[in-house]
Design a protein around this motif. Sequence first.
Motif, short mmCIF file in Angstrom:
data_model
loop_
_atom_site.label_atom_id
_atom_site.label_comp_id
_atom_site.label_asym_id
_atom_site.label_seq_id
_atom_site.Cartn_x
_atom_site.Cartn_y
_atom_site.Cartn_z
N SER A 1 1.19 -7.70 -3.36
CA SER A 1 1.86 -6.45 -2.99
C SER A 1 1.80 -6.15 -1.50
CB SER A 1 1.26 -5.29 -3.79
OG SER A 1 1.37 -5.52 -5.16
N ALA A 2 2.47 -6.98 -0.71
CA ALA A 2 2.61 -6.76 0.72
C ALA A 2 1.26 -6.59 1.40
CB ALA A 2 3.50 -5.54 1.00
N GLU A 3 0.38 -7.56 1.17
CA GLU A 3 -0.90 -7.67 1.85
C GLU A 3 -2.02 -6.86 1.23
OE1 GLU A 3 -0.71 -7.36 6.15
OE2 GLU A 3 1.42 -7.84 6.09
N LEU A 4 -1.78 -6.11 0.18
CA LEU A 4 -2.92 -5.49 -0.49
C LEU A 4 -3.84 -6.59 -0.99
CD1 LEU A 4 -3.17 -2.45 -2.78
CD2 LEU A 4 -4.09 -4.60 -3.60
N GLN A 5 -5.13 -6.47 -0.72
CA GLN A 5 -6.10 -7.48 -1.12
C GLN A 5 -7.02 -6.93 -2.21
OE1 GLN A 5 -7.97 -9.61 2.32
NE2 GLN A 5 -6.72 -8.20 3.52
N PRO B 1 -10.98 2.39 -1.61
CA PRO B 1 -11.72 2.83 -0.42
C PRO B 1 -11.22 4.13 0.18
CG PRO B 1 -10.17 1.11 0.18
CD PRO B 1 -10.10 1.23 -1.32
N GLY B 2 -12.04 4.66 1.08
CA GLY B 2 -11.71 5.88 1.79
C GLY B 2 -10.69 5.66 2.89
N LEU B 3 -10.69 6.55 3.87
CA LEU B 3 -9.68 6.53 4.93
C LEU B 3 -9.69 5.23 5.71
CD1 LEU B 3 -7.55 8.49 6.23
CD2 LEU B 3 -9.31 8.99 7.95
N HIS B 4 -10.85 4.58 5.82
CA HIS B 4 -10.93 3.31 6.55
C HIS B 4 -10.12 2.21 5.89
CE1 HIS B 4 -14.09 3.36 3.54
NE2 HIS B 4 -14.17 2.04 3.60
N GLY B 5 -9.92 2.31 4.56
CA GLY B 5 -8.95 1.47 3.87
C GLY B 5 -9.39 0.09 3.45
N ASP B 6 -10.69 -0.22 3.52
CA ASP B 6 -11.11 -1.57 3.12
C ASP B 6 -12.48 -1.55 2.45
OD1 ASP B 6 -13.15 -1.58 5.13
OD2 ASP B 6 -11.71 -2.28 6.62
N PRO C 1 -3.14 -2.58 2.93
CA PRO C 1 -2.45 -3.13 4.11
C PRO C 1 -2.32 -2.06 5.19
CG PRO C 1 -0.87 -2.60 2.40
CD PRO C 1 -2.23 -2.39 1.79
N HIS C 2 -2.03 -2.49 6.41
CA HIS C 2 -1.84 -1.55 7.52
C HIS C 2 -0.41 -1.03 7.50
CE1 HIS C 2 -5.39 -3.54 9.89
NE2 HIS C 2 -5.79 -2.72 8.94
N GLU D 1 2.26 6.83 -4.34
CA GLU D 1 2.78 6.09 -5.50
C GLU D 1 2.86 4.59 -5.21
OE1 GLU D 1 4.03 6.81 -8.61
OE2 GLU D 1 3.44 8.92 -8.61
N ASP D 2 3.25 4.24 -3.98
CA ASP D 2 3.31 2.82 -3.61
C ASP D 2 1.91 2.18 -3.68
OD1 ASP D 2 6.05 2.94 -3.12
OD2 ASP D 2 5.77 3.45 -1.01
N HIS D 3 0.91 2.90 -3.20
CA HIS D 3 -0.46 2.41 -3.30
C HIS D 3 -0.85 2.19 -4.76
CE1 HIS D 3 -0.76 3.83 0.88
NE2 HIS D 3 -1.87 3.11 1.00
N ALA D 4 -0.53 3.17 -5.60
CA ALA D 4 -0.88 3.08 -7.02
C ALA D 4 -0.19 1.88 -7.67
CB ALA D 4 -0.50 4.37 -7.74
N ALA D 5 1.09 1.68 -7.37
CA ALA D 5 1.84 0.58 -7.96
C ALA D 5 1.26 -0.77 -7.53
CB ALA D 5 3.31 0.68 -7.57
N ALA D 6 0.86 -0.89 -6.26
CA ALA D 6 0.29 -2.14 -5.76
C ALA D 6 -1.04 -2.44 -6.44
CB ALA D 6 0.11 -2.07 -4.25
#
Length: 275
Positions: A8-12, A28-33, A56-57, A64-69
């Motif tokens: 999903s476009a670089e989501l790991q 994760p929190g605001l830092h994102g990883d 991803p950055h 919703e995009d985050h949830a789908a990924a």
Amino acid sequence: MLDLLVVSAELQMRVHGTPDLPTLVYLPGLHGDWSLVGSFRNALAGRVRFAEVTYPHTLTWTLEDHAAAIETALAERGIKRAWLLGESFSSQIVWPLLARGRLAVQGVVLAGGFVRHPLLWAVRLAERCWGGVPLGLVTRILFGYARVSRWRFRRSPETMKGIQEFVAGMTEEGRQAAKHRLRLLSKSDLCGIAKSVKVPIYAITGVLDPVVPWFWVRRWLKRNCPALREYKVIWKADHNVLGTAPDISAQQVLKWMGAEPEGPATWLAPAAANA
């Protein structure tokens, strides 16, 4: 056992543990990883299957995009049932995941999380400041925090290592992505979902949390979220409760998941003893 899956476009997504264990998905929190969750992950080793995410950055994804990924990553790994652990920013992704209903969520733990941030003006101010401060200054501030952390986390080398890796890996793309996440927070209002959700909700936070003041969050949840089961406040921990109190947090999460026997909660702050 560790798997690495990029979707999903670089989501790991990394998955630790065997499929026969109950699954806990860390968002994760605001830092994102996953750089700051190492000590907490180690405290859970062998008792849960631990899936962790790095976003991803992106400057365009919605909640919703985050949830789908996340759904895609879990599905490709064969994970259909799980507990969700939403840290701070990612509590805003937990609610859409519940509303979408495509993952069989067994329970939710909010770590420094919320439904709608109680200080939206502060979120908007942080977004403006974060975008206006040069990356070099941000890096120097973070390196200063890392130096202070050497003493604070001297007994938690995994946490210290994660902080150093996060600071060293800060880029302009990462900074802009964090600013975008702040913008999502400033516009987010998921109260309707929280009021109607049926999945058991639990929350844990540090007693020293100026980032998301827990007393306002707890009051709203107790009044408006019938699914809330417990809200725990931990002594000597701050907003990053999973990193500043990893063993205690792990013990509590395992109890909620039914993977750890009940025991005396001597580590709770007085304000939380009867929550």
